[in-house]
Write a protein that holds these residues in place. Structure first.
Motif, PDB file in Angstrom:
ATOM      1  N   UNK A   1       0.826  -1.191   0.000  1.00  0.00           N
ATOM      2  CA  UNK A   1       0.000   0.000   0.000  1.00  0.00           C
ATOM      3  C   UNK A   1       0.873   1.260   0.000  1.00  0.00           C
ATOM      4  N   UNK A   2       1.845   1.316   0.876  1.00  0.00           N
ATOM      5  CA  UNK A   2       2.687   2.512   0.968  1.00  0.00           C
ATOM      6  C   UNK A   2       3.480   2.747  -0.313  1.00  0.00           C
ATOM      7  N   UNK A   3       4.009   1.676  -0.881  1.00  0.00           N
ATOM      8  CA  UNK A   3       4.776   1.820  -2.132  1.00  0.00           C
ATOM      9  C   UNK A   3       3.873   2.314  -3.249  1.00  0.00           C
ATOM     10  N   UNK A   4       2.667   1.771  -3.338  1.00  0.00           N
ATOM     11  CA  UNK A   4       1.720   2.227  -4.352  1.00  0.00           C
ATOM     12  C   UNK A   4       1.450   3.719  -4.186  1.00  0.00           C
ATOM     13  N   UNK A   5       1.155   4.127  -2.968  1.00  0.00           N
ATOM     14  CA  UNK A   5       0.832   5.532  -2.709  1.00  0.00           C
ATOM     15  C   UNK A   5       2.013   6.430  -3.063  1.00  0.00           C
ATOM     16  N   UNK A   6       3.192   6.077  -2.602  1.00  0.00           N
ATOM     17  CA  UNK A   6       4.371   6.905  -2.878  1.00  0.00           C
ATOM     18  C   UNK A   6       4.648   6.993  -4.372  1.00  0.00           C
ATOM     19  N   UNK A   7       4.591   5.858  -5.061  1.00  0.00           N
ATOM     20  CA  UNK A   7       4.863   5.854  -6.501  1.00  0.00           C
ATOM     21  C   UNK A   7       3.816   6.668  -7.254  1.00  0.00           C
ATOM     22  N   UNK A   8       2.554   6.473  -6.936  1.00  0.00           N
ATOM     23  CA  UNK A   8       1.483   7.178  -7.627  1.00  0.00           C
ATOM     24  C   UNK A   8       1.591   8.689  -7.405  1.00  0.00           C
ATOM     25  N   UNK A   9       1.842   9.088  -6.178  1.00  0.00           N
ATOM     26  CA  UNK A   9       1.974  10.521  -5.869  1.00  0.00           C
ATOM     27  C   UNK A   9       3.164  11.109  -6.617  1.00  0.00           C
ATOM     28  N   UNK A  10       4.292  10.422  -6.614  1.00  0.00           N
ATOM     29  CA  UNK A  10       5.463  10.934  -7.345  1.00  0.00           C
ATOM     30  C   UNK A  10       5.183  11.059  -8.836  1.00  0.00           C
ATOM     31  N   UNK A  11       4.514  10.070  -9.401  1.00  0.00           N
ATOM     32  CA  UNK A  11       4.173  10.132 -10.823  1.00  0.00           C
ATOM     33  C   UNK A  11       3.269  11.325 -11.117  1.00  0.00           C
ATOM     34  N   UNK A  12       2.224  11.513 -10.319  1.00  0.00           N
ATOM     35  CA  UNK A  12       1.288  12.598 -10.571  1.00  0.00           C
ATOM     36  C   UNK A  12       1.908  13.974 -10.338  1.00  0.00           C
ATOM     37  N   UNK A  13       2.635  14.132  -9.252  1.00  0.00           N
ATOM     38  CA  UNK A  13       3.241  15.435  -8.971  1.00  0.00           C
ATOM     39  C   UNK A  13       4.253  15.791 -10.045  1.00  0.00           C
ATOM     40  N   UNK A  14       5.055  14.828 -10.457  1.00  0.00           N
ATOM     41  CA  UNK A  14       6.040  15.093 -11.506  1.00  0.00           C
ATOM     42  C   UNK A  14       5.338  15.457 -12.808  1.00  0.00           C
ATOM     43  N   UNK A  15       4.266  14.760 -13.146  1.00  0.00           N
ATOM     44  CA  UNK A  15       3.508  15.076 -14.363  1.00  0.00           C
ATOM     45  C   UNK A  15       2.891  16.466 -14.273  1.00  0.00           C
ATOM     46  N   UNK A  16       2.336  16.796 -13.129  1.00  0.00           N
ATOM     47  CA  UNK A  16       1.703  18.109 -12.976  1.00  0.00           C
ATOM     48  C   UNK A  16       2.706  19.255 -13.059  1.00  0.00           C
ATOM     49  N   UNK A  17       3.964  18.959 -12.762  1.00  0.00           N
ATOM     50  CA  UNK A  17       5.003  19.983 -12.830  1.00  0.00           C
ATOM     51  C   UNK A  17       5.537  20.203 -14.245  1.00  0.00           C
ATOM     52  N   UNK A  18       5.049  19.428 -15.224  1.00  0.00           N
ATOM     53  CA  UNK A  18       5.473  19.629 -16.606  1.00  0.00           C
ATOM     54  C   UNK A  18       4.489  20.553 -17.311  1.00  0.00           C
ATOM     55  N   UNK A  19       4.917  21.158 -18.405  1.00  0.00           N
ATOM     56  CA  UNK A  19       4.030  22.026 -19.176  1.00  0.00           C
ATOM     57  C   UNK A  19       2.814  21.276 -19.719  1.00  0.00           C
ATOM     58  N   UNK A  20       3.044  20.033 -20.132  1.00  0.00           N
ATOM     59  CA  UNK A  20       1.960  19.251 -20.740  1.00  0.00           C
ATOM     60  C   UNK A  20       1.176  18.437 -19.716  1.00  0.00           C
ATOM     61  N   UNK A  21       1.650  18.410 -18.497  1.00  0.00           N
ATOM     62  CA  UNK A  21       1.078  17.596 -17.424  1.00  0.00           C
ATOM     63  C   UNK A  21       1.089  16.114 -17.778  1.00  0.00           C
ATOM     64  N   UNK A  22       2.088  15.734 -18.582  1.00  0.00           N
ATOM     65  CA  UNK A  22       2.295  14.340 -18.978  1.00  0.00           C
ATOM     66  C   UNK A  22       3.764  14.010 -18.799  1.00  0.00           C
ATOM     67  N   UNK A  23       4.022  12.760 -18.429  1.00  0.00           N
ATOM     68  CA  UNK A  23       5.398  12.307 -18.244  1.00  0.00           C
ATOM     69  C   UNK A  23       5.920  11.642 -19.505  1.00  0.00           C
TER      70      UNK A  23
END
Length: 72
Positions: A1-23
């Motif tokens: 559960x914790x790994x899923x949450x951490x990975x998902x949050x990192x993926x989304x935050x990193x995507x949101x920090x891009x101009x296209x909001x895509x990784x």
């Protein structure tokens, strides 16, 4: 559960920090590798727990809580 949450949050935050909001795929693969998981692992976690509505509600609530941050 914790790994899923951490990975998902990192993926989304990193995507949101891009101009296209895509990784880009290499960025996505790097984040997943850092957490020691694959796309398939994340999908399996959701599929394996899909019938436990209360559990998944808590997981998604935790994801939302961790993503609640001031804009960069």
């Amino acid at each position: 559960q914790e790994v899923f949450i951490q990975a998902y949050v990192d993926l989304r935050i990193t995507a949101l920090d891009t101009d296209s909001q895509r990784l880009a795929q290499p960025d996505r693969e790097e984040i997943l590798a850092r957490h020691g998981v694959t796309d398939i692992d994340l999908e399996y976690f959701v599929t394996a727990n899909t019938d436990d509505v209360a559990f998944m509600r808590d997981v998604w609530n935790e994801v939302g809580k961790r993503m609640d941050r001031p804009p960069s």
